[in-house]
Design a protein around this motif. Structure first.
Motif, PDB file in Angstrom:
ATOM      1  N   ALA A 147      20.161   5.048  -4.366  1.00  0.00           N
ATOM      2  CA  ALA A 147      18.688   4.993  -4.351  1.00  0.00           C
ATOM      3  C   ALA A 147      18.171   4.840  -2.924  1.00  0.00           C
ATOM      4  O   ALA A 147      17.179   5.474  -2.539  1.00  0.00           O
ATOM      5  N   LEU A 148      18.839   4.011  -2.124  1.00  0.00           N
ATOM      6  CA  LEU A 148      18.405   3.830  -0.739  1.00  0.00           C
ATOM      7  C   LEU A 148      18.678   5.083   0.083  1.00  0.00           C
ATOM      8  O   LEU A 148      17.832   5.504   0.884  1.00  0.00           O
ATOM      9  N   THR A 149      19.823   5.713  -0.134  1.00  0.00           N
ATOM     10  CA  THR A 149      20.139   6.962   0.567  1.00  0.00           C
ATOM     11  C   THR A 149      19.082   8.024   0.261  1.00  0.00           C
ATOM     12  O   THR A 149      18.618   8.724   1.164  1.00  0.00           O
ATOM     13  N   ALA A 204      10.496   7.959  12.952  1.00  0.00           N
ATOM     14  CA  ALA A 204      10.896   8.849  14.038  1.00  0.00           C
ATOM     15  C   ALA A 204       9.978   8.712  15.249  1.00  0.00           C
ATOM     16  O   ALA A 204      10.377   8.981  16.378  1.00  0.00           O
ATOM     17  N   SER A 205       8.738   8.309  15.005  1.00  0.00           N
ATOM     18  CA  SER A 205       7.751   8.162  16.080  1.00  0.00           C
ATOM     19  C   SER A 205       6.730   7.112  15.654  1.00  0.00           C
ATOM     20  O   SER A 205       6.887   6.462  14.619  1.00  0.00           O
ATOM     21  N   ALA A 206       5.664   6.997  16.403  1.00  0.00           N
ATOM     22  CA  ALA A 206       4.619   6.033  16.063  1.00  0.00           C
ATOM     23  C   ALA A 206       3.893   6.411  14.775  1.00  0.00           C
ATOM     24  O   ALA A 206       3.313   5.551  14.125  1.00  0.00           O
ATOM     25  N   ASP A 207       3.920   7.689  14.405  1.00  0.00           N
ATOM     26  CA  ASP A 207       3.158   8.152  13.248  1.00  0.00           C
ATOM     27  C   ASP A 207       4.002   8.671  12.089  1.00  0.00           C
ATOM     28  O   ASP A 207       3.469   8.960  11.025  1.00  0.00           O
ATOM     29  N   SER A 208       5.283   8.840  12.294  1.00  0.00           N
ATOM     30  CA  SER A 208       6.106   9.479  11.265  1.00  0.00           C
ATOM     31  C   SER A 208       7.250   8.567  10.858  1.00  0.00           C
ATOM     32  O   SER A 208       7.932   8.041  11.740  1.00  0.00           O
ATOM     33  N   PRO A 209       7.487   8.326   9.593  1.00  0.00           N
ATOM     34  CA  PRO A 209       6.889   8.931   8.414  1.00  0.00           C
ATOM     35  C   PRO A 209       5.647   8.212   7.913  1.00  0.00           C
ATOM     36  O   PRO A 209       5.117   8.557   6.875  1.00  0.00           O
ATOM     37  N   GLY A 210       5.193   7.197   8.565  1.00  0.00           N
ATOM     38  CA  GLY A 210       4.028   6.433   8.139  1.00  0.00           C
ATOM     39  C   GLY A 210       4.438   5.057   7.649  1.00  0.00           C
ATOM     40  O   GLY A 210       5.523   4.874   7.095  1.00  0.00           O
ATOM     41  N   VAL A 211       3.557   4.091   7.854  1.00  0.00           N
ATOM     42  CA  VAL A 211       3.862   2.706   7.533  1.00  0.00           C
ATOM     43  C   VAL A 211       4.113   2.520   6.038  1.00  0.00           C
ATOM     44  O   VAL A 211       5.003   1.765   5.644  1.00  0.00           O
ATOM     45  N   GLY A 212       3.380   3.224   5.193  1.00  0.00           N
ATOM     46  CA  GLY A 212       3.577   3.095   3.751  1.00  0.00           C
ATOM     47  C   GLY A 212       4.983   3.485   3.323  1.00  0.00           C
ATOM     48  O   GLY A 212       5.601   2.808   2.498  1.00  0.00           O
ATOM     49  N   GLN A 213       5.493   4.569   3.866  1.00  0.00           N
ATOM     50  CA  GLN A 213       6.848   5.001   3.530  1.00  0.00           C
ATOM     51  C   GLN A 213       7.890   4.041   4.091  1.00  0.00           C
ATOM     52  O   GLN A 213       8.896   3.761   3.442  1.00  0.00           O
ATOM     53  N   LEU A 214       7.651   3.516   5.286  1.00  0.00           N
ATOM     54  CA  LEU A 214       8.596   2.552   5.861  1.00  0.00           C
ATOM     55  C   LEU A 214       8.632   1.265   5.037  1.00  0.00           C
ATOM     56  O   LEU A 214       9.691   0.682   4.822  1.00  0.00           O
ATOM     57  N   LYS A 215       7.475   0.844   4.544  1.00  0.00           N
ATOM     58  CA  LYS A 215       7.427  -0.329   3.668  1.00  0.00           C
ATOM     59  C   LYS A 215       8.240  -0.068   2.406  1.00  0.00           C
ATOM     60  O   LYS A 215       9.011  -0.927   1.962  1.00  0.00           O
ATOM     61  N   ARG A 216       8.083   1.115   1.837  1.00  0.00           N
ATOM     62  CA  ARG A 216       8.829   1.468   0.625  1.00  0.00           C
ATOM     63  C   ARG A 216      10.345   1.456   0.885  1.00  0.00           C
ATOM     64  O   ARG A 216      11.111   0.914   0.091  1.00  0.00           O
ATOM     65  N   ILE A 217      10.767   2.034   1.997  1.00  0.00           N
ATOM     66  CA  ILE A 217      12.191   2.028   2.365  1.00  0.00           C
ATOM     67  C   ILE A 217      12.691   0.591   2.478  1.00  0.00           C
ATOM     68  O   ILE A 217      13.746   0.236   1.951  1.00  0.00           O
ATOM     69  N   ASN A 218      11.920  -0.250   3.165  1.00  0.00           N
ATOM     70  CA  ASN A 218      12.300  -1.644   3.352  1.00  0.00           C
ATOM     71  C   ASN A 218      12.429  -2.355   2.012  1.00  0.00           C
ATOM     72  O   ASN A 218      13.396  -3.082   1.766  1.00  0.00           O
ATOM     73  N   PHE A 219      11.486  -2.119   1.101  1.00  0.00           N
ATOM     74  CA  PHE A 219      11.517  -2.789  -0.195  1.00  0.00           C
ATOM     75  C   PHE A 219      12.666  -2.283  -1.070  1.00  0.00           C
ATOM     76  O   PHE A 219      13.264  -3.051  -1.818  1.00  0.00           O
ATOM     77  N   VAL A 220      12.994  -0.999  -0.984  1.00  0.00           N
ATOM     78  CA  VAL A 220      14.160  -0.490  -1.719  1.00  0.00           C
ATOM     79  C   VAL A 220      15.426  -1.152  -1.173  1.00  0.00           C
ATOM     80  O   VAL A 220      16.316  -1.541  -1.937  1.00  0.00           O
ATOM     81  N   GLY A 226       7.900   2.003  20.732  1.00  0.00           N
ATOM     82  CA  GLY A 226       6.650   2.522  20.194  1.00  0.00           C
ATOM     83  C   GLY A 226       6.761   3.161  18.824  1.00  0.00           C
ATOM     84  O   GLY A 226       5.753   3.447  18.192  1.00  0.00           O
ATOM     85  N   ARG A 227       7.973   3.382  18.342  1.00  0.00           N
ATOM     86  CA  ARG A 227       8.116   4.001  17.014  1.00  0.00           C
ATOM     87  C   ARG A 227       7.657   3.031  15.942  1.00  0.00           C
ATOM     88  O   ARG A 227       7.678   1.819  16.129  1.00  0.00           O
ATOM     89  N   SER A 228       7.222   3.564  14.815  1.00  0.00           N
ATOM     90  CA  SER A 228       6.753   2.733  13.723  1.00  0.00           C
ATOM     91  C   SER A 228       7.933   2.007  13.078  1.00  0.00           C
ATOM     92  O   SER A 228       9.064   2.494  13.078  1.00  0.00           O
ATOM     93  N   ARG A 229       7.626   0.818  12.514  1.00  0.00           N
ATOM     94  CA  ARG A 229       8.689  -0.012  11.960  1.00  0.00           C
ATOM     95  C   ARG A 229       8.087  -0.973  10.945  1.00  0.00           C
ATOM     96  O   ARG A 229       6.990  -1.496  11.136  1.00  0.00           O
ATOM     97  N   TRP A 230       8.795  -1.207   9.840  1.00  0.00           N
ATOM     98  CA  TRP A 230       8.442  -2.258   8.885  1.00  0.00           C
ATOM     99  C   TRP A 230       9.574  -3.267   8.905  1.00  0.00           C
ATOM    100  O   TRP A 230      10.732  -2.910   8.704  1.00  0.00           O
TER     101      TRP A 230
END
Length: 149
Positions: free
Chosen positions: A24-26, A78-94, A131-135
């Motif tokens: 699921a995480l992969t 990958a950068s400050a805008d990609s894939p977006g904070v919402g997706q990074l939060k989802r990855i972190n929660f998974v 500078g890359r986005s991170r959760w």
């Protein structure tokens, strides 16, 4: 007492291997090879490393054998805008959900994971140093080395 019990209780290698093999995480990360201790391609990526806040203890008058490790869990973009904070939060929660499964898995080898707890107030978006986005979130993982037979 075996003097290596404390050193053999380190849960970080077990956690990284568990995440790397977790389907699921992969899938959430977009493919294999995206889990580790470093910020390196491919992105998005899940990075984890130990931070101050853990402890070591014993029971019944024994020397140290139980380790509580404070692990910082970071979903990196990958950068400050990609894939977006919402997706990074989802990855972190998974990833956190996958960690919660670890104490209930059949023992194979290495340290025995006995508990995983989220550190309240530790989760949220925080840009990485480059500078890359991170959760970011933190968990406390309790573990001990297998007892010699």
């Amino acid at each position: 007492m075996d003097v290596t019990l404390l050193a053999d209780a380190d849960p970080v290698p077990v956690v990284l291997a568990w995440w790397a093999a977790h389907s699921a995480l992969t899938a959430e990360l977009g493919g294999p090879g995206r889990v580790g201790a470093y910020s390196e391609e491919p992105y998005p990526r899940l990075r984890a490393h130990e931070v101050p806040g853990g402890s070591a203890s014993g029971s019944n008058g024994e020397m140290l054998y139980l380790v509580t490790t404070c692990l910082q869990v970071e979903a990196l973009g990958a950068s400050a805008d990609s894939p977006g904070v919402g997706q990074l939060k989802r990855i972190n929660f998974v990833a956190l959900g996958a960690l919660a499964q670890l104490p209930y898995q059949p023992y194979v080898s290495g340290p025995i994971i006995t508990g995983v707890r989220f550190v309240p107030g530790s989760g949220g978006p925080m840009p990485d140093i480059d500078g890359r986005s991170r959760w970011v979130s933190k968990v406390m993982i309790s573990s001990h080395a297998p007892r010699p037979t």
